[in-house]
Scaffold this active site. Sequence first.
Site, short mmCIF file in Angstrom:
data_model
loop_
_atom_site.label_atom_id
_atom_site.label_comp_id
_atom_site.label_asym_id
_atom_site.label_seq_id
_atom_site.Cartn_x
_atom_site.Cartn_y
_atom_site.Cartn_z
N VAL A 11 0.84 -1.21 0.00
CA VAL A 11 0.00 0.00 0.00
C VAL A 11 0.87 1.26 0.00
CG1 VAL A 11 -1.85 1.24 1.19
CG2 VAL A 11 -1.84 -1.25 1.20
N ARG A 35 12.41 0.18 7.57
CA ARG A 35 13.31 -0.55 8.48
C ARG A 35 14.42 -1.27 7.72
NH1 ARG A 35 9.07 -5.06 10.83
NH2 ARG A 35 8.49 -5.93 8.81
N LYS A 90 -6.95 -1.95 9.75
CA LYS A 90 -8.22 -2.29 10.41
C LYS A 90 -8.00 -3.00 11.74
CE LYS A 90 -7.41 -5.68 7.17
NZ LYS A 90 -7.03 -5.61 5.76
N VAL A 117 -11.76 -0.82 5.40
CA VAL A 117 -12.84 -1.77 5.10
C VAL A 117 -13.15 -1.68 3.60
CG1 VAL A 117 -15.17 -2.57 5.65
CG2 VAL A 117 -13.86 -1.32 7.38
N ILE A 121 -13.26 0.11 -2.24
CA ILE A 121 -14.71 0.32 -2.32
C ILE A 121 -15.09 1.48 -1.40
CG2 ILE A 121 -16.98 -0.72 -1.93
CD1 ILE A 121 -15.66 -3.46 -2.28
N GLY A 172 -0.46 -15.27 -4.08
CA GLY A 172 -0.33 -14.00 -3.34
C GLY A 172 -1.65 -13.49 -2.80
N GLU A 175 -1.90 -14.77 3.00
CA GLU A 175 -0.61 -14.56 3.64
C GLU A 175 -0.03 -15.89 4.12
OE1 GLU A 175 -0.83 -11.46 6.58
OE2 GLU A 175 -2.06 -10.24 5.27
N ASP A 186 -10.22 -10.98 10.38
CA ASP A 186 -10.13 -9.79 9.51
C ASP A 186 -11.54 -9.23 9.27
OD1 ASP A 186 -8.63 -8.15 7.29
OD2 ASP A 186 -10.32 -9.11 6.26
N LYS A 190 -13.32 -5.54 10.39
CA LYS A 190 -14.00 -4.68 9.43
C LYS A 190 -15.46 -4.46 9.81
CE LYS A 190 -11.00 -6.04 5.61
NZ LYS A 190 -10.82 -7.02 4.52
N1 LIG Z 1 -2.58 -4.92 0.75
C1 LIG Z 1 -3.88 -4.63 0.68
O1 LIG Z 1 -4.54 -4.92 -0.31
C2 LIG Z 1 -4.56 -3.95 1.83
C3 LIG Z 1 -5.93 -3.62 1.70
C4 LIG Z 1 -6.57 -2.93 2.75
C5 LIG Z 1 -5.86 -2.64 3.89
N2 LIG Z 1 -4.54 -3.01 3.99
C6 LIG Z 1 -3.84 -2.67 5.23
O2 LIG Z 1 -2.76 -1.80 4.91
C7 LIG Z 1 -1.68 -2.03 5.81
C8 LIG Z 1 -0.41 -2.32 5.00
O3 LIG Z 1 -0.62 -3.47 4.20
P1 LIG Z 1 0.42 -3.89 3.06
O4 LIG Z 1 -0.28 -4.93 2.25
O5 LIG Z 1 0.98 -2.71 2.39
O6 LIG Z 1 1.54 -4.60 3.94
P2 LIG Z 1 3.05 -4.89 3.52
O7 LIG Z 1 3.18 -5.03 2.06
O8 LIG Z 1 3.52 -6.01 4.40
O9 LIG Z 1 3.81 -3.55 3.92
C9 LIG Z 1 4.06 -3.15 5.22
C10 LIG Z 1 5.33 -2.34 5.18
O10 LIG Z 1 5.55 -1.79 6.46
C11 LIG Z 1 6.88 -1.99 6.79
N3 LIG Z 1 7.03 -2.04 8.24
C12 LIG Z 1 6.45 -2.92 9.09
N4 LIG Z 1 6.83 -2.65 10.35
C13 LIG Z 1 7.65 -1.58 10.28
C14 LIG Z 1 8.37 -0.83 11.23
N5 LIG Z 1 8.34 -1.16 12.53
N6 LIG Z 1 9.11 0.22 10.81
C15 LIG Z 1 9.16 0.54 9.50
N7 LIG Z 1 8.51 -0.13 8.54
C16 LIG Z 1 7.76 -1.18 8.93
C17 LIG Z 1 7.29 -3.28 6.14
O11 LIG Z 1 8.69 -3.29 6.01
P3 LIG Z 1 9.51 -4.51 5.33
O12 LIG Z 1 9.30 -4.35 3.86
O13 LIG Z 1 10.89 -4.25 5.78
O14 LIG Z 1 8.90 -5.77 5.89
C18 LIG Z 1 6.56 -3.19 4.82
O15 LIG Z 1 7.33 -2.52 3.86
C19 LIG Z 1 -2.12 -3.18 6.72
O16 LIG Z 1 -2.67 -2.65 7.89
C20 LIG Z 1 -3.21 -3.87 5.91
O17 LIG Z 1 -4.14 -4.53 6.73
C21 LIG Z 1 -3.88 -3.64 2.99
#
Ligand SMILES: NC(=O)c1ccc[n+]([C@@H]2O[C@H](COP(=O)([O-])OP(=O)(O)OC[C@H]3O[C@@H](n4cnc5c(N)ncnc54)[C@H](OP(=O)(O)O)[C@@H]3O)[C@@H](O)[C@H]2O)c1
Length: 385
Positions: A11, A35, A90, A117, A121, A172, A175, A186, A190
């Site tokens: 994201v 990080r 969330k 959520v 959408i 993908g 998880e 999850d 929501k």
């Molecule tokens: N992906 C979706 O479709 C989606 C949809 C709706 C909501 N969300 C929500 O959006 C949020 C992010 O999701 P995502 O899919 O983008 O996750 P992600 O791809 O795992 O990205 C999370 C990022 O945060 C970094 N991170 C984690 N802990 C950290 C820390 N302590 N300090 C600095 N950086 C840190 C991670 O670093 P590293 O790369 O080093 O691990 C990673 O780059 C979550 O809350 C998820 O529930 C995601």
Amino acid sequence: MKTALLGYGVVGSGVHTLTKAQPEHGVTIARMLVRRDIEAIRAIATRDFNEIVSDPSIETVVEVMGGEEPALSYVKAALRAKKNVVTANKLMLSLHYAELISLARENGAHLAFSAAVGGGIPWLTNLLRVARVDSVESLGGIMNGTTNFILTAMQQGGADFAETLAEAQRLGYAEADPTADIDGLDVRAKLALSCDAAFSQMADAAAVPALGIRHITAADVALFRQLGLTCRLIGKAERTEAGVAAYVEPTLFAADAPEAGVNGTGNVISFRCTGLGAQSFFGLGAGQSPTASAVMQDLIDTSAGTTAFDLARCNGAFIPDASSARHAYYLRTAAALPVGLAVRPLGKTPAGNACITKPLPVSALHALVQDCLAVGGSAFAAGLA
Ligand SMILES: NC(=O)c1ccc[n+]([C@@H]2O[C@H](COP(=O)([O-])OP(=O)(O)OC[C@H]3O[C@@H](n4cnc5c(N)ncnc54)[C@H](OP(=O)(O)O)[C@@H]3O)[C@@H](O)[C@H]2O)c1
């Protein structure tokens, strides 16, 4: 609006790309908390959150790291520093909603979370708008793309759960640790956030009973096909005489129901209001572009001081109740069932006998499934819509 991004993952990188591609919105990502070293963003990256929170030029913090901590501590510190917060998290929001909105109010900061959520959408924003002028009677639907992908693939391909989950992970869509998705946690987060928006009160997310799809088998799905039914994991909340009933459970839909036609990673979420009637929102509930676009919408509104997240409206707390909602269930278990519970036997499967039950309170059925799991090792239940 000078903005800092916490997390440069799926994201976060999507939001960064969008802000650069659309400079007309005036949102600039000035700092980025990471990080590890990422060459593309080295010039604005930091590993020290204090550099962000103590920088008075940063007006808004976007939290897209995920997880409960340290995201929660960072968001609270940002709000205390009177910075606006936009988040997609969330899990963190649903567990700490009351504290976070109080902090935002006290500090005169915006807290916006459209992406939490339904991904892209426009669900929460429309729900918040309608709740200003109408009374929401019920809401719910398919809120998790991972489980919808698994259920669709099992229905269409006939494979078993473990095999289909492995395929979802390979693609993908799931998880490495799928617990939050397949156990309904999850969806529970929501649903609680949706209740907060719809009923202008804070729902205790941990009190919402959740049954997931971990124990569904290919034999269950074959029986659903024979009955002309389609299984979907649903989050549902409805006003009852006792308050608000909220629960997460697999649900069986007739072929002509909108939920039965939502396949793969699609989501459909609906509300029903006293005046407006029913409205449904269908689309991509996750993924980089949809989610980043919802975050971007919040950033644009935050910059203009006009987010739909009117925190002053949300007052009081409530514990959702699941004993006042009741319906019949499909139940398959190897455990012995109480006499009189089954009203229509559906025969034996390799993992136990299947039946349709008499109408039961949701809370009673969820407790029964936990008991069956404890003694029989396997049980699966799905409500009849
Ligand atoms: N992906 C979706 O479709 C989606 C949809 C709706 C909501 N969300 C929500 O959006 C949020 C992010 O999701 P995502 O899919 O983008 O996750 P992600 O791809 O795992 O990205 C999370 C990022 O945060 C970094 N991170 C984690 N802990 C950290 C820390 N302590 N300090 C600095 N950086 C840190 C991670 O670093 P590293 O790369 O080093 O691990 C990673 O780059 C979550 O809350 C998820 O529930 C995601």
